[in-house]
Design an enzyme around this catalytic site. Structure first.
Site, short mmCIF file in Angstrom:
data_model
loop_
_atom_site.label_atom_id
_atom_site.label_comp_id
_atom_site.label_asym_id
_atom_site.label_seq_id
_atom_site.Cartn_x
_atom_site.Cartn_y
_atom_site.Cartn_z
N LEU A 226 0.86 -1.19 0.00
CA LEU A 226 0.00 0.00 0.00
C LEU A 226 0.89 1.23 0.00
CD1 LEU A 226 -2.68 -1.16 2.61
CD2 LEU A 226 -2.72 -1.40 0.11
N ASP A 227 1.07 1.80 -1.18
CA ASP A 227 2.02 2.91 -1.37
C ASP A 227 1.47 4.20 -0.77
OD1 ASP A 227 4.35 4.22 -2.80
OD2 ASP A 227 2.67 5.28 -3.74
#
Length: 556
Positions: A226-227
């Site tokens: 999850l950037d």
């Protein structure tokens, strides 16, 4: 659990009802579609390779196909997990401005190529869920005032006080765009004017992003990164980072993945101080299973550059996952630079600035962030980890010693290790690329013609060959020892300032001399096996370590 989370995120009952119905339908559909069994949890055998999908090229061949051949020849024996950085169509930032979440960049290949890789290795996909490209159909539709994209992005009056918002960059928070009616619109852009933040306050945005997550799980993602997740939810009058709604969204993603594809691991990427970073592990069962261990790269770098392990030891004594269902994603190098924000509060600011200045003198580049008072501070050192550890005038012999020493820490500390492709390739700073792109991060993002890099890796005695061969040996050794299970205990041993020593599972002692001076450490008397040399090693109390030497000892 899912209904409860939806109600927390969206108090409006109509929104909650809409989402609950839509998500139940999707979960039912994907539970039937996804049949592949995923590995439960993790063990000492798990090591990540971090790479781009177009890392290697050969003529007109699809780059993912080229990567598969390089992987089979050079990496398959050491890296059972491959983290592919964004391989979707993009417009900037080497993939992190995604144009279409559900397409493979044609230059890289197609989903069939990804499927082939998923049969060779477990894969981690990047989910760039905070923002997307200004060139995307979503944002173009928004500027055309198409109903389907209404409120998909965040428009704000520039007169509104946004000074409390945490700024990871020096670029403006609001970027100007002109819609199809000629109206100027000021749009929220945390990272750049080409990376448009999504408006998760709109439940239709959340639903669309859940669609993307489910699509990735269906396409074979075992791990989902999850950037920039910390910036997901915006609220005027707050820092707009790490808000409760953001944590609730992560918990919702986790609940959906657990339901649809048990064994999926979510990893949060939050380049922030340690306390905020580990908050994404939640209570140990309800949020991400892993977080990036961001303090590790600068702490190891500082220890080797100064010969002083005080800060590294103090930090390492305190790291402990909240449960056996969580762990740390350990790394030294990545596609980004070496972040210094995570060690603020661990190392005094004056020492951080001194380290940054020293690295700049040795050829590193630096990216800055804007502070709330309008001043600027370094947040990222741009260099390969190889060049970060040594002076430009150092010999390759010394360079390799320091480099392998650092990776011994990476491979023995509690958590799961990840090695960036440039590190296993023994890469140096890529200044030519920086000149071409004007972006500091390009210094550590060089791409290679497959046959040429293969030749260099196989050239006996070359820097690349020595690094590749010796680092692979260390990785294989780590994978063979059960004491290195990511959740087995770790104790930091008392030692001299230049020594960093840990014991894993009360069984394997990993001893590191982080300085250019001889060091000693006391161990219990007895018979040990030196895992690096395979020799029996009787210990009578004191062990001497040469400059930059490391030893792995297994108690018999």
């Amino acid at each position: 659990m899912i209904e409860e989370l939806i109600s927390k995120i969206y108090p409006n009952q109509d929104d909650a009802d809409f989402l609950t119905t839509a998500l139940k339908e999707r979960i039912t559909t994907y539970k039937k579609k996804i049949s592949r069994t995923r590995k439960a949890n993790w063990d000492q055998d798990d090591v990540f390779l971090i790479t781009y999908g177009d890392q290697f090229f050969h003529g007109d061949e699809a780059k993912m196909a080229t990567f598969q051949k390089v992987y089979d020849k050079f990496f398959a024996d050491s890296f059972p997990i491959v983290h592919f950085l964004p391989f979707f169509p993009y417009s900037s930032d080497d993939g992190f401005s995604v144009i279409d979440y559900e397409q493979v960049n044609p230059e890289i290949g197609d989903w069939a190529d990804v499927q082939v890789m998923s049969e060779k290795a477990r894969l981690m996909f990047d989910f760039v869920c905070n923002h997307m490209s200004a060139e995307s159909n979503w944002f173009k539709g928004y500027l055309k005032n198409e109903a389907i994209y209404r409120d998909f992005f965040i428009e704000e009056d520039p007169a509104v006080d946004l000074s409390m918002v945490t700024r990871p960059r020096t670029s403006p928070l609001l970027s100007k765009f002109t819609d199809n009616e000629g109206k100027t619109r000021h749009i929220w852009t945390t990272f750049s004017e080409d990376q448009i933040d999504l408006n998760f306050a709109n439940p239709k945005v959340l639903l669309r992003m859940v669609d993307v997550l489910l699509f990735y799980l269906d396409q074979g993602a075992d791990f989902v990164r999850l950037d920039a997740i910390g910036f997901l939810w915006k609220k005027i009058g707050t820092s707009s980072i790490h808000l409760e709604e953001t944590h609730n969204v992560v918990q919702l993603f986790r609940s959906i993945a657990d339901e649809v594809a048990p064994g999926t691991v979510l990893i949060t990427e939050t380049n922030v101080p340690h306390k905020d970073n580990i908050s994404y592990l939640g209570d140990g069962t309800n949020e991400a299973q892993m977080v990036y261990q961001f303090p590790l790269p600068p702490l190891v770098l500082h220890a080797i550059r100064t010969g002083d392990t005080h800060y590294l030891k103090t930090w390492a004594q305190e790291i402990c996952p909240p449960s056996q269902q969580t762990s740390f994603f350990n790394f030294l190098a990545s596609h980004d630079g070496i972040g210094v924000n995570p060690i603020r509060g661990i190392i005094p600011e004056e020492e951080i600035l001194a380290l940054v200045d020293e690295l700049k003198q040795d050829g590193a580049l630096v990216n800055n962030k804007q502070n709330p008072d309008g001043t600027f501070s370094p947040y990222e050192i741009n260099t390969t980890y190889m060049d970060a550890l040594s002076n430009q005038a150092d010999s390759d012999e010394l360079r390799i010693k320091r480099f392998l020493l650092a990776h011994s820490v990476l491979l023995t500390i509690i958590g799961i290790p990840a090695v960036y492709v440039q590190s296993i390739l023994g890469s140096r700073n890529y200044y030519e690329g920086v000149k071409e792109t004007g972006a500091n991060r390009t210094i550590n993002r060089q791409k290679y013609e497959a046959s040429e890099i293969a030749q260099e890796l196989l050239a006996t005695g070359s820097l690349r060959n020595q690094v590749y061969r010796q680092l692979q040996e260390l990785i294989q050794l780590r994978r063979s020892e059960a004491a290195f299970h990511p959740n087995h205990s770790m104790e930091v041993l008392p030692s001299e300032d230049n020594i960093f020593a840990i014991v894993r599972n009360n069984e394997i002692y990993a001893l590191h001399n982080m300085s250019n001076q001889v060091g000693t450490i006391q161990l219990d008397e007895g018979l040990y096996t030196n895992l690096l040399t395979k020799n029996e090693c009787p210990i009578e109390g004191t062990i001497k370590l040469e400059p930059y030497q490391f030893v792995w000892l297994k108690k018999q």
